[in-house]
Design a protein around this motif. Structure first.
Motif, PDB file in Angstrom:
ATOM      1  N   PHE A 139       0.797  -1.211   0.000  1.00 25.02           N
ATOM      2  CA  PHE A 139       0.000   0.000   0.000  1.00 25.02           C
ATOM      3  C   PHE A 139       0.836   1.270   0.000  1.00 25.02           C
ATOM      4  N   ILE A 179     -11.753   3.815   3.506  1.00 22.34           N
ATOM      5  CA  ILE A 179     -12.551   2.627   3.793  1.00 22.34           C
ATOM      6  C   ILE A 179     -13.873   3.088   4.376  1.00 22.34           C
ATOM      7  N   PHE A 209      -5.484  -5.566  -1.348  1.00 26.79           N
ATOM      8  CA  PHE A 209      -6.653  -5.534  -0.465  1.00 26.79           C
ATOM      9  C   PHE A 209      -7.145  -6.942  -0.135  1.00 26.79           C
ATOM     10  N   LEU A 267      -5.537  -3.421   7.510  1.00 26.14           N
ATOM     11  CA  LEU A 267      -6.020  -2.624   6.378  1.00 26.14           C
ATOM     12  C   LEU A 267      -6.758  -1.387   6.886  1.00 26.14           C
ATOM     13  N   VAL A 284     -14.774  -1.634  -5.137  1.00 28.63           N
ATOM     14  CA  VAL A 284     -13.637  -0.720  -5.227  1.00 28.63           C
ATOM     15  C   VAL A 284     -13.894   0.273  -6.347  1.00 28.63           C
ATOM     16  N   LEU A 327     -16.380  -7.033  -2.132  1.00 31.90           N
ATOM     17  CA  LEU A 327     -15.473  -5.916  -1.908  1.00 31.90           C
ATOM     18  C   LEU A 327     -15.598  -4.989  -3.107  1.00 31.90           C
ATOM     19  N   VAL A 361     -12.712  -7.443   7.450  1.00 33.99           N
ATOM     20  CA  VAL A 361     -11.571  -6.638   7.025  1.00 33.99           C
ATOM     21  C   VAL A 361     -10.574  -6.575   8.171  1.00 33.99           C
ATOM     22  N   TYR A 409      -6.035  -8.754   2.900  1.00 36.04           N
ATOM     23  CA  TYR A 409      -6.495  -8.307   4.217  1.00 36.04           C
ATOM     24  C   TYR A 409      -8.005  -8.385   4.400  1.00 36.04           C
ATOM     25  N   TYR A 435      -3.841  -2.496  -6.408  1.00 31.48           N
ATOM     26  CA  TYR A 435      -4.369  -2.291  -5.068  1.00 31.48           C
ATOM     27  C   TYR A 435      -5.300  -3.433  -4.662  1.00 31.48           C
ATOM     28  N   LEU A 487     -14.199   0.319  -0.665  1.00 31.38           N
ATOM     29  CA  LEU A 487     -12.865   0.898  -0.745  1.00 31.38           C
ATOM     30  C   LEU A 487     -12.830   1.936  -1.846  1.00 31.38           C
TER      31      LEU A 487
END
Length: 187
Positions: A31, A157, A48, A173, A131, A129, A169, A51, A44, A144
């Motif tokens: 990160f 987040i 992610f 993270l 993003v 998840l 999570v 985690y 990324y 995210l």
């Protein structure tokens, strides 16, 4: 009198401290844009996934990354050869008419505003998840929210969206990103 089994040579404590610092630096390396040179959402996302944990993930053969319209086709190649917890990544393009319930990750980083909102509604309350780019993505319910142009903080987040998704999570993270609550909730 000291317990001899607890005695260490002078300097061993400092060495262990340095090992701890090095381990932390390696843990957070995915990160750190300056050290790792991360520039794309795919880079990324791989970090992610390290985690984030899903219920029954032991049954997963490959992480299903669903990519919305507008994400460059070459992004798919960024997942080639990547593995997290012994599982490869499988990329699938999705449109507004597609079912997203089998996605582990929904990458909307290149989607237009209308598609982004519609696909986020489909993913709402599912263990996906999500993003995307910018703070507005978090306001819409994304989990995210990338801020790749910000040299200090590369992502946010959305804690409300994390809770609604049922994803687990890692605290690691959570410490790396800036935390925020959805538009309707406060801390």
């Amino acid at each position: 009198m000291s317990n001899p089994s607890r005695l260490r040579p002078r300097g061993a404590s400092a060495l262990n401290g340095l090992r701890g610092v090095a381990a932390i630096a390696l843990l957070f390396a995915p990160f750190s844009a300056r050290s790792a040179g991360l520039a794309s959402s795919a880079e990324y996302i791989v970090g992610f996934v390290r985690y984030v944990h899903w219920d029954h993930e032991e049954d997963v053969v490959a992480w299903q990354v669903c990519v919305g319209d507008g994400v460059a086709p070459q992004t798919d190649r960024a997942y080639a050869g990547q593995m997290v917890r012994g599982k490869r990544f499988a990329v699938r393009r999705v449109t507004l008419n597609d079912d997203v319930s089998t996605c582990h990750v929904l990458d909307l980083s290149g989607a237009d505003a209308a598609s982004e909102a519609a696909l986020l509604r489909k993913a709402n309350r599912l263990p996906i998840l999500t993003v995307g780019h910018g703070s507005n993505f978090c306001s819409l319910g994304g989990v995210l929210c990338l801020r790749l142009g910000d040299p200090e903080q590369k992502f946010e987040i959305n804690l409300s969206a994390v809770k609604e998704s049922g994803l687990n999570v890692s605290a690691r993270l959570l410490m790396l990103g800036s935390n925020r609550f959805g538009a309707t909730e406060g801390p």
